[in-house]
Write a protein that holds these residues in place. Structure first.
Motif, PDB file in Angstrom:
ATOM      1  N   ILE A 113       6.720  -8.177  -6.534  1.00  0.00           N
ATOM      2  CA  ILE A 113       6.126  -9.509  -6.561  1.00  0.00           C
ATOM      3  C   ILE A 113       6.769 -10.368  -5.482  1.00  0.00           C
ATOM      4  O   ILE A 113       7.902 -10.127  -5.051  1.00  0.00           O
ATOM      5  CB  ILE A 113       6.296 -10.178  -7.947  1.00  0.00           C
ATOM      6  CG1 ILE A 113       7.801 -10.316  -8.298  1.00  0.00           C
ATOM      7  CG2 ILE A 113       5.572  -9.406  -9.022  1.00  0.00           C
ATOM      8  CD1 ILE A 113       8.034 -11.094  -9.576  1.00  0.00           C
ATOM      9  N   GLU A 114       6.015 -11.376  -5.053  1.00  0.00           N
ATOM     10  CA  GLU A 114       6.509 -12.353  -4.079  1.00  0.00           C
ATOM     11  C   GLU A 114       6.645 -13.683  -4.808  1.00  0.00           C
ATOM     12  O   GLU A 114       5.675 -14.240  -5.307  1.00  0.00           O
ATOM     13  CB  GLU A 114       5.525 -12.451  -2.911  1.00  0.00           C
ATOM     14  CG  GLU A 114       6.010 -13.360  -1.797  1.00  0.00           C
ATOM     15  CD  GLU A 114       5.054 -13.350  -0.612  1.00  0.00           C
ATOM     16  OE1 GLU A 114       5.302 -14.093   0.350  1.00  0.00           O
ATOM     17  OE2 GLU A 114       4.046 -12.602  -0.665  1.00  0.00           O
ATOM     18  N   GLN A 115       7.894 -14.178  -4.883  1.00  0.00           N
ATOM     19  CA  GLN A 115       8.158 -15.369  -5.698  1.00  0.00           C
ATOM     20  C   GLN A 115       9.243 -16.213  -5.026  1.00  0.00           C
ATOM     21  O   GLN A 115      10.310 -15.707  -4.667  1.00  0.00           O
ATOM     22  CB  GLN A 115       8.621 -14.937  -7.097  1.00  0.00           C
ATOM     23  CG  GLN A 115       8.844 -16.079  -8.056  1.00  0.00           C
ATOM     24  CD  GLN A 115       9.255 -15.576  -9.432  1.00  0.00           C
ATOM     25  OE1 GLN A 115       9.675 -14.441  -9.572  1.00  0.00           O
ATOM     26  NE2 GLN A 115       9.135 -16.418 -10.425  1.00  0.00           N
ATOM     27  N   ASN A 116       8.943 -17.508  -4.871  1.00  0.00           N
ATOM     28  CA  ASN A 116       9.920 -18.463  -4.312  1.00  0.00           C
ATOM     29  C   ASN A 116      10.520 -17.934  -3.005  1.00  0.00           C
ATOM     30  O   ASN A 116      11.739 -17.886  -2.818  1.00  0.00           O
ATOM     31  CB  ASN A 116      11.035 -18.734  -5.317  1.00  0.00           C
ATOM     32  CG  ASN A 116      10.509 -19.404  -6.572  1.00  0.00           C
ATOM     33  OD1 ASN A 116       9.514 -20.136  -6.524  1.00  0.00           O
ATOM     34  ND2 ASN A 116      11.166 -19.146  -7.703  1.00  0.00           N
ATOM     35  N   ASN A 117       9.644 -17.521  -2.103  1.00  0.00           N
ATOM     36  CA  ASN A 117      10.082 -17.071  -0.790  1.00  0.00           C
ATOM     37  C   ASN A 117      10.971 -15.829  -0.871  1.00  0.00           C
ATOM     38  O   ASN A 117      11.815 -15.608  -0.011  1.00  0.00           O
ATOM     39  CB  ASN A 117      10.818 -18.204  -0.043  1.00  0.00           C
ATOM     40  CG  ASN A 117      10.666 -18.045   1.461  1.00  0.00           C
ATOM     41  OD1 ASN A 117       9.699 -17.470   1.940  1.00  0.00           O
ATOM     42  ND2 ASN A 117      11.635 -18.546   2.200  1.00  0.00           N
ATOM     43  N   SER A 118      10.771 -15.042  -1.909  1.00  0.00           N
ATOM     44  CA  SER A 118      11.568 -13.824  -2.090  1.00  0.00           C
ATOM     45  C   SER A 118      10.647 -12.670  -2.487  1.00  0.00           C
ATOM     46  O   SER A 118       9.617 -12.869  -3.127  1.00  0.00           O
ATOM     47  CB  SER A 118      12.638 -14.009  -3.179  1.00  0.00           C
ATOM     48  OG  SER A 118      13.538 -15.022  -2.828  1.00  0.00           O
TER      49      SER A 118
ATOM     50  N   SER B 265       0.824  -1.212   0.000  1.00  0.00           N
ATOM     51  CA  SER B 265       0.000   0.000   0.000  1.00  0.00           C
ATOM     52  C   SER B 265       0.849   1.248   0.000  1.00  0.00           C
ATOM     53  O   SER B 265       0.540   2.229  -0.680  1.00  0.00           O
ATOM     54  CB  SER B 265      -0.922  -0.023   1.229  1.00  0.00           C
ATOM     55  OG  SER B 265      -1.688   1.151   1.280  1.00  0.00           O
ATOM     56  N   ALA B 266       1.948   1.227   0.766  1.00  0.00           N
ATOM     57  CA  ALA B 266       2.825   2.401   0.804  1.00  0.00           C
ATOM     58  C   ALA B 266       3.453   2.660  -0.558  1.00  0.00           C
ATOM     59  O   ALA B 266       3.592   3.818  -0.984  1.00  0.00           O
ATOM     60  CB  ALA B 266       3.906   2.195   1.857  1.00  0.00           C
ATOM     61  N   LEU B 267       3.850   1.585  -1.275  1.00  0.00           N
ATOM     62  CA  LEU B 267       4.441   1.788  -2.601  1.00  0.00           C
ATOM     63  C   LEU B 267       3.407   2.327  -3.581  1.00  0.00           C
ATOM     64  O   LEU B 267       3.726   3.157  -4.437  1.00  0.00           O
ATOM     65  CB  LEU B 267       5.016   0.458  -3.106  1.00  0.00           C
ATOM     66  CG  LEU B 267       6.314  -0.011  -2.436  1.00  0.00           C
ATOM     67  CD1 LEU B 267       6.724  -1.375  -2.966  1.00  0.00           C
ATOM     68  CD2 LEU B 267       7.435   0.996  -2.639  1.00  0.00           C
ATOM     69  N   ARG B 268       2.154   1.837  -3.499  1.00  0.00           N
ATOM     70  CA  ARG B 268       1.122   2.385  -4.388  1.00  0.00           C
ATOM     71  C   ARG B 268       0.912   3.874  -4.126  1.00  0.00           C
ATOM     72  O   ARG B 268       0.776   4.667  -5.056  1.00  0.00           O
ATOM     73  CB  ARG B 268      -0.194   1.639  -4.173  1.00  0.00           C
ATOM     74  CG  ARG B 268      -0.164   0.177  -4.623  1.00  0.00           C
ATOM     75  CD  ARG B 268      -1.563  -0.418  -4.618  1.00  0.00           C
ATOM     76  NE  ARG B 268      -1.525  -1.863  -4.839  1.00  0.00           N
ATOM     77  CZ  ARG B 268      -1.669  -2.766  -3.880  1.00  0.00           C
ATOM     78  NH1 ARG B 268      -1.839  -2.355  -2.620  1.00  0.00           N
ATOM     79  NH2 ARG B 268      -1.615  -4.062  -4.146  1.00  0.00           N
ATOM     80  N   SER B 269       0.897   4.240  -2.844  1.00  0.00           N
ATOM     81  CA  SER B 269       0.740   5.655  -2.513  1.00  0.00           C
ATOM     82  C   SER B 269       1.895   6.481  -3.050  1.00  0.00           C
ATOM     83  O   SER B 269       1.698   7.586  -3.582  1.00  0.00           O
ATOM     84  CB  SER B 269       0.646   5.805  -0.993  1.00  0.00           C
ATOM     85  OG  SER B 269       0.550   7.157  -0.630  1.00  0.00           O
TER      86      SER B 269
ATOM     87  N   ASN C 176       2.757  -2.371 -10.984  1.00  0.00           N
ATOM     88  CA  ASN C 176       2.456  -3.807 -10.967  1.00  0.00           C
ATOM     89  C   ASN C 176       2.831  -4.312  -9.578  1.00  0.00           C
ATOM     90  O   ASN C 176       3.798  -5.033  -9.387  1.00  0.00           O
ATOM     91  CB  ASN C 176       3.243  -4.538 -12.060  1.00  0.00           C
ATOM     92  CG  ASN C 176       2.915  -6.037 -12.081  1.00  0.00           C
ATOM     93  OD1 ASN C 176       1.864  -6.466 -11.593  1.00  0.00           O
ATOM     94  ND2 ASN C 176       3.841  -6.828 -12.598  1.00  0.00           N
ATOM     95  N   ILE C 177       2.061  -3.881  -8.599  1.00  0.00           N
ATOM     96  CA  ILE C 177       2.383  -4.140  -7.194  1.00  0.00           C
ATOM     97  C   ILE C 177       1.370  -5.134  -6.650  1.00  0.00           C
ATOM     98  O   ILE C 177       0.172  -4.848  -6.564  1.00  0.00           O
ATOM     99  CB  ILE C 177       2.360  -2.836  -6.383  1.00  0.00           C
ATOM    100  CG1 ILE C 177       3.397  -1.852  -6.961  1.00  0.00           C
ATOM    101  CG2 ILE C 177       2.627  -3.108  -4.912  1.00  0.00           C
ATOM    102  CD1 ILE C 177       3.352  -0.488  -6.323  1.00  0.00           C
ATOM    103  N   SER C 178       1.847  -6.301  -6.310  1.00  0.00           N
ATOM    104  CA  SER C 178       0.978  -7.369  -5.818  1.00  0.00           C
ATOM    105  C   SER C 178       0.849  -7.277  -4.303  1.00  0.00           C
ATOM    106  O   SER C 178       1.781  -6.869  -3.605  1.00  0.00           O
ATOM    107  CB  SER C 178       1.560  -8.736  -6.200  1.00  0.00           C
ATOM    108  OG  SER C 178       1.763  -8.837  -7.596  1.00  0.00           O
ATOM    109  N   ASP C 179      -0.324  -7.652  -3.805  1.00  0.00           N
ATOM    110  CA  ASP C 179      -0.508  -7.737  -2.357  1.00  0.00           C
ATOM    111  C   ASP C 179       0.329  -8.900  -1.822  1.00  0.00           C
ATOM    112  O   ASP C 179       0.380  -9.982  -2.411  1.00  0.00           O
ATOM    113  CB  ASP C 179      -1.972  -7.971  -2.012  1.00  0.00           C
ATOM    114  CG  ASP C 179      -2.804  -6.733  -2.309  1.00  0.00           C
ATOM    115  OD1 ASP C 179      -2.260  -5.622  -2.193  1.00  0.00           O
ATOM    116  OD2 ASP C 179      -3.988  -6.896  -2.658  1.00  0.00           O
ATOM    117  N   LEU C 180       1.002  -8.672  -0.704  1.00  0.00           N
ATOM    118  CA  LEU C 180       1.884  -9.679  -0.128  1.00  0.00           C
ATOM    119  C   LEU C 180       1.117 -10.565   0.837  1.00  0.00           C
ATOM    120  O   LEU C 180       0.217 -10.110   1.561  1.00  0.00           O
ATOM    121  CB  LEU C 180       3.043  -8.981   0.599  1.00  0.00           C
ATOM    122  CG  LEU C 180       3.867  -7.995  -0.252  1.00  0.00           C
ATOM    123  CD1 LEU C 180       4.972  -7.384   0.591  1.00  0.00           C
ATOM    124  CD2 LEU C 180       4.449  -8.683  -1.481  1.00  0.00           C
TER     125      LEU C 180
END
Length: 609
Positions: A539-544, A478-482, A498-502
């Motif tokens: 993005i959240e991918q492979n524990n990263s 949310s902070a990055l979207r703002s 392109n900011i995905s919810d974590l």
């Protein structure tokens, strides 16, 4: 009534604290009130001076305009043609003008507030020219037998060979002002030419209909004459021109002292902050007043007052609680001593009293224990205690120093990356606004730009800041979207998200560093690369967590960037290193820049560069 030591201690400490809080709160409120009042008066003065200059310039322009009309060959020929017909004309006869598109008529009638063009001959006759709603222009003949209020002004203009301005004529349905200048044919004055002006011309300068112009929802700027009647439309009363009388303290003082500022009731009986000044317009004894309701101007103080009350009440509760705790802390050893003395009185010798303080009460307990214990054993115990206390004190001091140094480093980074970037964004917003020529001429624009530049300079010296509240309240995504929305509001800049919810937000420290890296990269994209479009993805991918910022700017040479960007790139590297994230920068002159940060949620690795 008997009171014990504990009650007196609580009462004294509570009263002292309440007195200090009350005095501090009153002084704070008074200082804040004076500051808000001074700031409001300064703002009103700035607005007043701007409107004053516009009004004076408006009448200078109209004077120059009628002078030019008086010397216009086109108007002279037109007047001559009309005069040739006046022998066949009677008072009030109307003549249709066959050339309504003439430059002369466009100059007069296309301006807001201009209603009539008046041609006045030395024989006290002439024509009143007007334009209908259908753009048809006609001339009405008048002779010396008919008394018009503007006739004296026209005669004075002819006699003095100069421009003359007449105040509002209230004999007509619509109050009109007149500006006359001599009409010439070569070097000979043949009469006078004038224009009539309604209050609409002044209203277009003075009336403000929004609360984003420095006057809020209750402020207004208006003009009055020496008879205290309004010369411009009130923001709050309809049809106030030459009808509403402003008999107030500011209106009286402005004609006595030329200019000033004070707090008093306005013409509506409402308390206002008023800033006023005389207008320097030849022939018009007018004054301009800029006012704003006192309640609106001092509204920020209500929040401050409520905050002070809440904080004061909270402090009083804490103070009372601490007073009770301290009273028990100090009275408990005395109670133990009293009980121990009673035990000794019963024959139980050798009893000792435990104590943990080194004040007078501790000394009393120590003296009591000396009666039961050996002096050497007591000294040994005291020395041991003193050694332990000294060791603990040194450890606390060392920890404090280490923590202080770390805090200074943290504040240095955060202030540079946080408030410093906001100041930079503010400077770009001002520069964008500065493309408007009207805004460039406003004095507050240049002052604001200088203040922002000074703030940036000072922040570079301090270079520290605090974490944004969005991270704690809404999380990193949310902070990055703002942040992207904020940067995207800059004209000429497009930010694609392109900011995905974590699934799970990282720790607060990690989220803060990732946010600051993204913020630094976006600001550098605007400030240095001249990019028009920037892509931000999380993005959240492979524990990263993978954060990528890519722009289409000019790119940079790595060595030159180290010197040119100050500590921006170094700060990003340092932040990535602190959280164990990998940071890669890809840039080539003319091909944009890409910054990628990879953070392992479970295991962190060093920076990749």
């Amino acid at each position: 009534m008997k009171t014990n030591l504990r009650d007196r201690f609580v009462l004294f400490l509570s009263l002292t604290g309440i007195t200090i809080i009350a005095v501090t709160g009153l002084l704070t409120y008074r200082i804040a009130r004076n500051s808000v009042t001074d700031r409001t008066f300064s703002q009103l003065k700035t607005i007043r001076n701007a409107r004053k200059f516009q009004l004076e310039q408006y009448f200078r322009d109209r004077s120059a305009e009628v002078l030019q009309l008086g010397q216009s060959q086109e108007l002279t020929d037109f007047f001559s043609d009309l005069n040739q017909k006046n022998e066949q004309l009677k008072e009030g006869d109307t003549i249709a003008i066959s050339s309504p598109g003439s430059y002369v008529f466009s100059t007069v009638f296309d301006r807001p507030g201009h209603h009539q063009l008046i041609l006045f001959s030395k024989n006290n006759n002439g024509f009143i020219i007007s334009r209908s709603n259908s753009k048809q222009i006609s001339a009405v003949y008048f002779s010396g037998e008919n008394k018009y209020s503007f006739a004296s002004t026209a005669k004075t203009s002819i006699a003095e060979n100069n421009v003359r301005i007449r105040d509002y004529d209230t004999t007509t349905k619509l109050p009109l002002m007149y500006v006359f200048a001599p009409a010439r044919q070569g070097a000979v004055i043949t009469g006078a030419v004038g224009i009539s002006i309604s209050a609409d011309a002044l209203n277009s300068i003075l009336l403000e209909q929004n609360d984003q112009n420095g006057l809020g929802y209750s402020g207004e700027v208006y003009v009055i004459g020496s008879d205290f009647l309004m010369r411009s439309q009130s923001r709050f009363l309809e049809q106030s021109v030459m009808k509403t009388k402003v008999q107030t303290v500011p209106s009286s003082d402005v004609f006595a002292n030329s200019e000033g500022q004070l707090i008093d009731n306005d013409y509506r009986g409402i308390p206002v902050l008023s800033s006023y000044s005389r207008l320097q317009i030849p022939g018009l004894d007018w004054a301009i007043l800029a006012e704003i309701d006192k309640r609106e101007a001092l509204m920020p103080l209500e929040n401050l007052r409520n905050t002070l009350l809440l904080v004061s009440v909270g402090i009083v509760f804490v103070l009372v609680f601490v007073s009770f705790w301290l009273s028990r802390f100090f009275s408990r050893p005395l109670l133990r001593l009293r009980n121990a003395v009673s035990e000794i009185g019963k024959g139980r010798l050798g009893i000792t009293v435990d104590h943990q303080s080194n004040d007078e009460i501790g000394e009393l307990a120590e003296a009591f224990n000396d009666m039961s214990l050996k002096l050497a054993e007591q000294r040994s115990e005291i020395a041991k205690r003193e050694f332990q206390l000294e060791t603990e004190r040194r450890q606390r001091i060392q920890s404090f120093i280490d923590g202080q140094e770390k805090e200074r480093q943290r504040l240095s980074r955060e202030l540079h990356d946080g408030i410093g970037q906001i100041f930079v964004a503010a400077r770009f917003q001002l520069e964008s606004l500065g493309q408007n020529e009207i805004i460039q001429k406003l004095a507050p624009y240049a002052a604001s730009k200088n203040l922002v530049d000074q703030g940036i300079t000072e922040l570079k010296k301090i270079s520290n800041g605090l974490a944004p509240a969005e991270l704690t309240e809404f999380g990193l995504a949310s902070a990055l979207r703002s942040l992207c929305n904020q940067i995207g509001n800059v004209p000429g800049i497009k930010v694609n998200q392109n900011i995905s919810d974590l699934k799970t937000d990282p720790e607060e420290m990690v989220a803060t560093h990732l946010y600051r890296i993204a913020q630094e990269a976006l600001i550098n994209s605007i400030k240095h690369s001249g990019a028009s479009e920037t892509d931000v993805s999380l993005i959240e991918q492979n524990n990263s967590l993978i954060l990528v910022i890519c722009d289409n700017g000019c790119g940079f040479d790595r060595k030159e960037a180290e010197l040119k960007h100050g500590q921006g790139l170094n700060n990003m590297r340092e932040r990535a290193r602190l959280i164990g994230a990998g940071l890669k920068t890809e840039s080539k002159t003319g091909c944009g820049t890409k910054i990628e940060i990879t953070y392992q949620i479970q295991h962190s690795h060093g920076e990749q560069d």
